[in-house]
Motif scaffolding. Sequence first.
Motif, short mmCIF file in Angstrom:
data_model
loop_
_atom_site.label_atom_id
_atom_site.label_comp_id
_atom_site.label_asym_id
_atom_site.label_seq_id
_atom_site.Cartn_x
_atom_site.Cartn_y
_atom_site.Cartn_z
N ALA A 177 0.83 -1.21 0.00
CA ALA A 177 0.00 0.00 0.00
C ALA A 177 0.87 1.26 0.00
CB ALA A 177 -0.93 -0.01 1.20
N THR A 178 1.96 1.22 0.74
CA THR A 178 2.89 2.36 0.75
C THR A 178 3.54 2.54 -0.61
OG1 THR A 178 3.35 1.92 3.09
CG2 THR A 178 4.92 3.32 1.91
N PHE A 179 3.86 1.45 -1.26
CA PHE A 179 4.44 1.50 -2.61
C PHE A 179 3.45 2.14 -3.58
CE2 PHE A 179 6.03 0.06 -6.68
CZ PHE A 179 7.41 0.09 -6.51
N PRO B 223 2.34 6.13 -7.69
CA PRO B 223 0.98 5.85 -8.16
C PRO B 223 0.87 5.47 -9.63
CG PRO B 223 1.30 8.20 -7.79
CD PRO B 223 2.53 7.51 -7.30
N GLU B 224 1.83 5.85 -10.46
CA GLU B 224 1.77 5.49 -11.89
C GLU B 224 2.43 4.15 -12.17
OE1 GLU B 224 3.38 8.66 -14.15
OE2 GLU B 224 1.86 10.09 -13.51
N LEU B 225 3.45 3.80 -11.41
CA LEU B 225 4.20 2.56 -11.65
C LEU B 225 3.55 1.35 -11.00
CD1 LEU B 225 6.79 1.18 -12.73
CD2 LEU B 225 7.88 1.79 -10.57
N ALA B 226 2.97 1.53 -9.85
CA ALA B 226 2.42 0.41 -9.08
C ALA B 226 1.33 -0.37 -9.82
CB ALA B 226 1.91 0.90 -7.73
N PRO B 227 0.38 0.27 -10.52
CA PRO B 227 -0.62 -0.53 -11.24
C PRO B 227 0.00 -1.39 -12.35
CG PRO B 227 -1.42 1.71 -10.98
CD PRO B 227 0.00 1.69 -10.51
N TRP B 228 1.03 -0.90 -13.00
CA TRP B 228 1.70 -1.70 -14.03
C TRP B 228 2.41 -2.90 -13.42
CZ3 TRP B 228 0.94 -1.64 -19.03
CH2 TRP B 228 0.35 -0.52 -19.60
N LEU B 229 3.05 -2.69 -12.31
CA LEU B 229 3.72 -3.81 -11.64
C LEU B 229 2.70 -4.85 -11.17
CD1 LEU B 229 6.43 -1.93 -9.54
CD2 LEU B 229 6.72 -3.11 -11.71
N ASP B 230 1.56 -4.38 -10.74
CA ASP B 230 0.51 -5.30 -10.28
C ASP B 230 -0.09 -6.08 -11.44
OD1 ASP B 230 -0.96 -6.46 -8.22
OD2 ASP B 230 -2.64 -5.08 -8.53
N LEU C 193 3.83 -8.61 -10.03
CA LEU C 193 5.12 -8.43 -9.39
C LEU C 193 5.01 -8.18 -7.88
CD1 LEU C 193 7.05 -6.46 -12.12
CD2 LEU C 193 7.17 -8.88 -11.57
N PHE C 194 3.78 -8.00 -7.37
CA PHE C 194 3.58 -7.92 -5.93
C PHE C 194 3.15 -9.28 -5.36
CE2 PHE C 194 2.58 -3.38 -7.07
CZ PHE C 194 3.75 -2.87 -6.55
#
Length: 101
Positions: free
Chosen positions: A72-74, A79-86, A90-91
């Motif tokens: 959640a902190t990540f 905010p732009e990179l985290a949805p792509w990693l998800d 990758l989480f």
Amino acid sequence: MTTTTSETSENTPPEKRTEPGPKGIGLLGWARWIWRTLTSMRTALILLFLLAVGAIPGSFLPQNVVSVDQVATFYQDYPELAPWLDRFYLFDVFSSPWYGA
């Protein structure tokens, strides 16, 4: 004295003549080739290498299984990179379909 190809084939006994090309290895030959390839040491080493490379993101990025708060902190920090990693799991690396495959 040199001999040509036609003279050599004429002088060769019929039992030693070979046909011009292979007829193929057939279904059993393909099955043996696939089995030998899958059970070779080269294949095992390649798969172990791919497994190690796939585990790298799981070592550096926070994982949902271990700490939901860090994920959640990540999301808040990036905010732009985290949805792509998800999208690429990758989480959740160690329970992702691509890692399991």
